[in-house]
Design a protein around this motif. Sequence first.
Motif, PDB file in Angstrom:
ATOM      1  N   ALA A  12       0.825  -1.213   0.000  1.00 45.50           N
ATOM      2  CA  ALA A  12       0.000   0.000   0.000  1.00 45.50           C
ATOM      3  C   ALA A  12       0.854   1.257   0.000  1.00 45.50           C
ATOM      4  O   ALA A  12       0.421   2.313  -0.455  1.00 45.50           O
ATOM      5  CB  ALA A  12      -0.918   0.011   1.218  1.00 45.50           C
ATOM      6  N   LEU A  13       2.082   1.129   0.470  1.00 47.00           N
ATOM      7  CA  LEU A  13       2.982   2.284   0.467  1.00 47.00           C
ATOM      8  C   LEU A  13       3.527   2.556  -0.924  1.00 47.00           C
ATOM      9  O   LEU A  13       3.918   3.680  -1.245  1.00 47.00           O
ATOM     10  CB  LEU A  13       4.163   2.034   1.408  1.00 47.00           C
ATOM     11  CG  LEU A  13       3.837   1.797   2.874  1.00 47.00           C
ATOM     12  CD1 LEU A  13       5.129   1.518   3.631  1.00 47.00           C
ATOM     13  CD2 LEU A  13       3.139   2.991   3.453  1.00 47.00           C
ATOM     14  N   SER A  17       2.113   5.712  -4.677  1.00 50.11           N
ATOM     15  CA  SER A  17       2.861   6.414  -3.634  1.00 50.11           C
ATOM     16  C   SER A  17       3.197   7.802  -4.114  1.00 50.11           C
ATOM     17  O   SER A  17       3.150   8.089  -5.301  1.00 50.11           O
ATOM     18  CB  SER A  17       4.144   5.658  -3.279  1.00 50.11           C
ATOM     19  OG  SER A  17       5.047   5.764  -4.353  1.00 50.11           O
ATOM     20  N   PRO A 130      -0.456   2.200   6.830  1.00 53.65           N
ATOM     21  CA  PRO A 130      -0.703   3.091   5.686  1.00 53.65           C
ATOM     22  C   PRO A 130      -2.114   3.682   5.738  1.00 53.65           C
ATOM     23  O   PRO A 130      -3.096   2.961   5.877  1.00 53.65           O
ATOM     24  CB  PRO A 130      -0.545   2.167   4.480  1.00 53.65           C
ATOM     25  CG  PRO A 130       0.296   1.043   4.967  1.00 53.65           C
ATOM     26  CD  PRO A 130      -0.081   0.841   6.407  1.00 53.65           C
ATOM     27  N   LEU A 131      -2.194   4.998   5.660  1.00 57.11           N
ATOM     28  CA  LEU A 131      -3.465   5.707   5.691  1.00 57.11           C
ATOM     29  C   LEU A 131      -3.483   6.771   4.588  1.00 57.11           C
ATOM     30  O   LEU A 131      -2.427   7.285   4.204  1.00 57.11           O
ATOM     31  CB  LEU A 131      -3.667   6.390   7.059  1.00 57.11           C
ATOM     32  CG  LEU A 131      -3.779   5.478   8.283  1.00 57.11           C
ATOM     33  CD1 LEU A 131      -3.790   6.310   9.555  1.00 57.11           C
ATOM     34  CD2 LEU A 131      -5.023   4.611   8.195  1.00 57.11           C
ATOM     35  N   PRO A 132      -4.659   7.114   4.094  1.00 62.54           N
ATOM     36  CA  PRO A 132      -4.749   8.149   3.042  1.00 62.54           C
ATOM     37  C   PRO A 132      -4.699   9.560   3.632  1.00 62.54           C
ATOM     38  O   PRO A 132      -5.575  10.387   3.369  1.00 62.54           O
ATOM     39  CB  PRO A 132      -6.109   7.851   2.404  1.00 62.54           C
ATOM     40  CG  PRO A 132      -6.930   7.299   3.506  1.00 62.54           C
ATOM     41  CD  PRO A 132      -5.973   6.501   4.371  1.00 62.54           C
ATOM     42  N   THR A 134      -1.739  11.536   3.539  1.00 64.87           N
ATOM     43  CA  THR A 134      -0.482  12.146   3.117  1.00 64.87           C
ATOM     44  C   THR A 134      -0.659  13.596   2.695  1.00 64.87           C
ATOM     45  O   THR A 134       0.317  14.337   2.621  1.00 64.87           O
ATOM     46  CB  THR A 134       0.121  11.359   1.949  1.00 64.87           C
ATOM     47  OG1 THR A 134      -0.798  11.384   0.839  1.00 64.87           O
ATOM     48  CG2 THR A 134       0.394   9.919   2.336  1.00 64.87           C
ATOM     49  N   THR A 143      -3.334   9.614  -1.867  1.00 62.22           N
ATOM     50  CA  THR A 143      -2.294   8.592  -1.786  1.00 62.22           C
ATOM     51  C   THR A 143      -2.145   8.089  -0.357  1.00 62.22           C
ATOM     52  O   THR A 143      -2.388   8.816   0.595  1.00 62.22           O
ATOM     53  CB  THR A 143      -0.938   9.146  -2.265  1.00 62.22           C
ATOM     54  OG1 THR A 143      -0.575  10.260  -1.453  1.00 62.22           O
ATOM     55  CG2 THR A 143      -1.014   9.586  -3.704  1.00 62.22           C
ATOM     56  N   TRP A 144      -1.753   6.831  -0.248  1.00 60.41           N
ATOM     57  CA  TRP A 144      -1.585   6.202   1.065  1.00 60.41           C
ATOM     58  C   TRP A 144      -0.114   6.250   1.452  1.00 60.41           C
ATOM     59  O   TRP A 144       0.768   6.147   0.607  1.00 60.41           O
ATOM     60  CB  TRP A 144      -2.059   4.748   1.024  1.00 60.41           C
ATOM     61  CG  TRP A 144      -3.544   4.612   0.841  1.00 60.41           C
ATOM     62  CD1 TRP A 144      -4.277   5.071  -0.198  1.00 60.41           C
ATOM     63  CD2 TRP A 144      -4.458   3.983   1.732  1.00 60.41           C
ATOM     64  NE1 TRP A 144      -5.607   4.770  -0.020  1.00 60.41           N
ATOM     65  CE2 TRP A 144      -5.751   4.097   1.160  1.00 60.41           C
ATOM     66  CE3 TRP A 144      -4.328   3.332   2.954  1.00 60.41           C
ATOM     67  CZ2 TRP A 144      -6.881   3.586   1.775  1.00 60.41           C
ATOM     68  CZ3 TRP A 144      -5.454   2.815   3.564  1.00 60.41           C
ATOM     69  CH2 TRP A 144      -6.715   2.948   2.979  1.00 60.41           C
TER      70      TRP A 144
END
Length: 284
Positions: A12-13, A17, A130-132, A134, A143-144
């Motif tokens: 997910a990163l 990205s 990972p979270l959206p 950013t 993006t996550w």
Amino acid sequence: MRARLLTVALLALVFPSSAFARGEFDPTKEFEQHEWIPIHLGPLDLSITKAVVYLMLGTLLTILLGLGLMRWRLNVAPNTRQTIGEQLYEVAQTQVAEQGLPSKAIGRWFPYVASLLLFIFVVNLLGFIPLPLTGETWHGVPTWGIYAATSSLSVTLALALLTFVFTHFEGIRWNGPVRYFKSWIPEAPGPALILIVPIEILSQFMRLISLSVRLFANMLAGHMLILVMIGLVFIIHTPPWRFFGLPAAFIFYVFEVVIVVTIQAFIFAALSAIYIGSAIEPEH
């Protein structure tokens, strides 16, 4: 199952990205703070940034975790959830509070050091999910990425300031200002005190720096290593070097999640208990 979750988190990163979206890679961009909701009260800047959002989310999760593990539907015969809560409580009590605080102060300061332990653990762990959040988008889709609020020095310094203020407040409250500040001066010949006293005073303020910088540096370094390893995929185009990025990032990711997250929370809470306890009973 745990390995699968870590693999999904790492992927997910990478897809998508911020590095892929920009076509270049600069890991320092991940730690920049931009005003999402500007709030300015005179000279005070209280704007909502990425770090503030992570702190709010960490606070909410800490409260829910405490209520869920230690207050909700407790049974005489504990289930798995209750057992985990009791283990966390026991670690906070026996390994943190009782090791650093005198018995007469445990009732007063155990809630603080236990809350520190749980809150820093949750915020550190949240930084590797990972979270959206950013603040960037890829074709209109957020993006996550990973980001730890404790990788910001302002956050760790604020936590350290709490311990610093509570330490000297309790020292003065229990011993009086004269006896407490006199405890900073060791027994030594008069001429030696000219050198020793400034060092002792400086050491009190060095505690503030050591608490904040230790947590900040460890979390920042861990995230930087992971992001740099992932960035090799986009920077190095020569096999086989470009294929080393993701495996190395995965190894660093597991190490940070399994070891560093817990150790840093424990050290911060344990040192806070020791500092407060040594101020209450300076003769020890």
